[in-house]
Design an enzyme around this catalytic site. Structure first.
Site, mmCIF file in Angstrom:
data_model
loop_
_atom_site.group_PDB
_atom_site.id
_atom_site.type_symbol
_atom_site.label_atom_id
_atom_site.label_comp_id
_atom_site.label_asym_id
_atom_site.label_seq_id
_atom_site.Cartn_x
_atom_site.Cartn_y
_atom_site.Cartn_z
ATOM 1 N N GLU A 364 40.789 36.742 34.839
ATOM 2 C CA GLU A 364 40.388 35.722 33.846
ATOM 3 C C GLU A 364 41.366 35.701 32.660
ATOM 4 O OE1 GLU A 364 36.397 34.720 33.000
ATOM 5 O OE2 GLU A 364 35.699 35.275 34.993
HETATM 6 C C1 LIG Z 1 40.807 41.317 42.117
HETATM 7 C C2 LIG Z 1 41.195 39.978 41.568
HETATM 8 C C3 LIG Z 1 40.269 38.950 41.541
HETATM 9 C C4 LIG Z 1 40.631 37.691 41.068
HETATM 10 N N1 LIG Z 1 39.717 36.650 41.103
HETATM 11 C C5 LIG Z 1 40.134 35.387 40.800
HETATM 12 C C6 LIG Z 1 39.263 34.266 40.998
HETATM 13 O O1 LIG Z 1 38.092 34.418 41.370
HETATM 14 N N2 LIG Z 1 39.767 33.029 40.769
HETATM 15 C C7 LIG Z 1 41.042 32.810 40.343
HETATM 16 O O2 LIG Z 1 41.426 31.654 40.178
HETATM 17 N N3 LIG Z 1 41.881 33.867 40.138
HETATM 18 C C8 LIG Z 1 41.466 35.133 40.361
HETATM 19 N N4 LIG Z 1 42.314 36.197 40.171
HETATM 20 C C9 LIG Z 1 43.650 35.963 39.627
HETATM 21 C C10 LIG Z 1 43.847 36.483 38.202
HETATM 22 O O3 LIG Z 1 43.183 35.683 37.283
HETATM 23 C C11 LIG Z 1 45.351 36.597 37.973
HETATM 24 O O4 LIG Z 1 45.780 37.735 38.704
HETATM 25 C C12 LIG Z 1 45.727 36.732 36.517
HETATM 26 O O5 LIG Z 1 45.460 35.537 35.827
HETATM 27 C C13 LIG Z 1 47.199 37.085 36.313
HETATM 28 O O6 LIG Z 1 48.061 36.382 37.143
HETATM 29 P P1 LIG Z 1 49.141 37.169 38.030
HETATM 30 O O7 LIG Z 1 48.415 38.266 38.695
HETATM 31 O O8 LIG Z 1 49.857 36.202 38.874
HETATM 32 O O9 LIG Z 1 50.130 37.831 36.993
HETATM 33 P P2 LIG Z 1 51.438 37.168 36.331
HETATM 34 O O10 LIG Z 1 51.073 35.898 35.690
HETATM 35 O O11 LIG Z 1 52.544 37.161 37.312
HETATM 36 O O12 LIG Z 1 51.763 38.228 35.183
HETATM 37 C C14 LIG Z 1 52.484 39.426 35.433
HETATM 38 C C15 LIG Z 1 52.655 40.153 34.091
HETATM 39 O O13 LIG Z 1 53.385 39.313 33.171
HETATM 40 C C16 LIG Z 1 52.630 39.102 31.995
HETATM 41 N N5 LIG Z 1 52.814 37.735 31.504
HETATM 42 C C17 LIG Z 1 52.946 36.597 32.243
HETATM 43 N N6 LIG Z 1 53.092 35.534 31.463
HETATM 44 C C18 LIG Z 1 53.021 35.980 30.189
HETATM 45 C C19 LIG Z 1 53.092 35.358 28.900
HETATM 46 N N7 LIG Z 1 53.273 34.035 28.780
HETATM 47 N N8 LIG Z 1 52.969 36.126 27.793
HETATM 48 C C20 LIG Z 1 52.789 37.475 27.917
HETATM 49 N N9 LIG Z 1 52.732 38.125 29.087
HETATM 50 C C21 LIG Z 1 52.835 37.382 30.213
HETATM 51 C C22 LIG Z 1 51.171 39.339 32.429
HETATM 52 O O14 LIG Z 1 50.335 39.682 31.330
HETATM 53 C C23 LIG Z 1 51.331 40.465 33.412
HETATM 54 O O15 LIG Z 1 51.401 41.679 32.735
HETATM 55 C C24 LIG Z 1 41.952 37.467 40.598
HETATM 56 C C25 LIG Z 1 42.875 38.520 40.602
HETATM 57 C C26 LIG Z 1 42.524 39.757 41.095
HETATM 58 C C27 LIG Z 1 43.561 40.849 41.116
#
Ligand SMILES: Cc1cc2nc3c(=O)[nH]c(=O)nc-3n(C[C@H](O)[C@H](O)[C@H](O)COP(=O)(O)OP(=O)(O)OC[C@H]3O[C@@H](n4cnc5c(N)ncnc54)[C@H](O)[C@@H]3O)c2cc1C
Length: 386
Positions: A364
């Site tokens: 989230e």
């Molecule tokens: C177990 C699990 C359940 C989930 N359930 C859902 C769900 O039900 N529905 C849904 O839609 N999604 C879901 N997600 C997705 C989740 O919301 C995303 O994993 C999350 O938003 C982060 O995206 P990412 O993992 O691609 O990380 P990335 O966006 O690739 O980020 C990688 C790193 O870079 C940092 N970063 C990226 N951009 C910035 C910025 N602009 N400023 C500062 N730091 C930044 C992040 O904080 C992180 O540390 C789920 C994920 C998991 C692991």
């Protein structure tokens, strides 16, 4: 624990959720953590106890609307098992877009079954190439006459495969960028809508985290939520509303860890006395409890703000999620320290609690994204005062 002046109704909800979670999830949590089995048994018990519609108005089959009651129940369930807690909370995440943006017809059609717990919901935004940068989603919904044709894959969707109702964000007009996304309600079983990879996770292992796959999936235009182009507004307003629920999950996991640490510290003897009498250990426990209460106070204050009808709560909601999840991570690591080597073993639940806590800093919106949002909201608030 501090006195949060809960009403009689709030105490009843908290006590009921605690009782059902202890009866149905506690005996199974280690097994579910090991096997990854979906906690249907617990979910059916929450439905039978009428706990699934706390955030839903009576007109749509619920017993609310109360974000506070929802947070209290989520906290108590997560105190027993973070995986069951997120399964419970993610159904609300899938349903809130319908509550906030659905037509009367859509709400009447979908909400009663979700509020009764007979059906679960899920929310699909994330994709392989679009996490924090949600505007990068590639799933398309192209209008053809009275229908939309969906193509693409959503990744890591909680309750994926188990839920019957899905709120999905897809691009209806790529050229418009963030303004070209729209939100839709999809039903499990719709031709062209299937499920892909099921994830094997570090924590919250009994929750389902799965791909949603759309291959020429045709849905009628009546499944559109709000208007075309409002997809990200739907997503952002939904997350503002549900982030206190992540805070509540974190508070519940942390409380579970503090419970275990306190109990263990009183029982474990070293140097001829309980380790609870050693000041260095007492200080760890004192810090755990203080951080926990600060997190809980933020979560409850935010939930109460929303229930009182405040329109602007992005700042509070992000702060509650950020602080509670960082606190939960620290508190669960500290709980392991209090248990020493035993804390590292699977015979004790604190290592699972640490694994479960980690995700609350990620989903989230990661905590870095929360900090971005908090800073923006602060600057906006300050600018409007001058
Ligand atoms: C177990 C699990 C359940 C989930 N359930 C859902 C769900 O039900 N529905 C849904 O839609 N999604 C879901 N997600 C997705 C989740 O919301 C995303 O994993 C999350 O938003 C982060 O995206 P990412 O993992 O691609 O990380 P990335 O966006 O690739 O980020 C990688 C790193 O870079 C940092 N970063 C990226 N951009 C910035 C910025 N602009 N400023 C500062 N730091 C930044 C992040 O904080 C992180 O540390 C789920 C994920 C998991 C692991």
């Amino acid at each position: 624990m501090l006195n949060y002046l809960l009403t009689e109704e709030q105490q009843m909800v908290r006590d009921l959720a605690r009782k059902v979670a202890r009866e149905k999830a506690l005996p199974k949590r280690a097994e579910w953590d090991e096997t990854g089995e979906f906690p249907w048994e617990a979910m059916r018990a929450f439905a039978a106890a009428d706990l699934c519609g706390l955030y839903v108005a009576e007109a749509y089959g619920g017993t609310g609307p109360s974000v506070m009651n929802f947070c209290l129940a989520t906290e108590e369930i997560s105190r027993v098992c973070g995986g069951v807690g997120v399964t419970f909370a993610a159904s609300a995440l899938g349903a809130v877009p319908i509550l906030l943006f659905g037509t009367e017809e859509q709400k009447k059609k979908y909400m009663p079954a979700i509020a009764s717990g007979s059906k679960l919901a899920a929310f699909g935004l994330t994709e392989a190439n679009a996490g924090s940068d949600a505007a990068g989603i590639e799933t398309t919904a192209i209008k053809e006459g009275d229908d939309y044709i969906l193509n693409g894959t959503k990744q890591w969707i909680t309750n994926g495969g188990e839920a019957e109702v899905y709120s999905i964000i897809a691009m209806t007009n790529r050229k418009k960028g963030a303004r070209g996304a729209s939100a839709f309600i999809l039903e499990k079983g719709t031709p062209g809508f299937g499920f892909g990879k099921k994830e094997n996770k570090m924590g919250i292992r009994c929750s389902a985290t799965r791909e949603l796959v759309f291959q020429d999936c045709k849905i009628h235009k009546s499944q559109l939520l709000g208007k075309e182009g409002m997809g990200f507004i739907v997503a952002m307003q939904t997350l503002d509303m549900t982030r206190p629920g992540i805070g509540a999950q974190a508070v519940g996991i942390a409380q579970g860890a503090l419970d275990e640490a306190l109990h263990y510290a009183r029982e474990r003897k070293q140097f001829g006395k309980p380790i609870a009498s050693i000041q260095a250990v007492q200080h760890i426990l004192a810090d755990m409890s203080t951080q926990l209460e600060a997190a809980r106070a933020l979560v409850y204050a935010t939930a109460r703000m929303i229930d009182a009808g405040h329109k602007e709560f992005t700042l509070a909601s992000s702060q509650a999620k950020l602080f509670a999840s960082d606190a939960a991570m620290k508190i669960t690591v500290d709980a392991i320290q209090v248990l020493g080597g035993y804390g590292y073993m699977k015979e004790y639940p604190v290592e699972k609690m640490m694994r479960d806590a980690k995700i609350t800093q990620i989903y989230e919106g990661t905590n870095q994204i929360q900090r971005n949002q908090i800073a923006l909201a602060l600057i906006k608030e300050n600018a409007s005062k001058k």
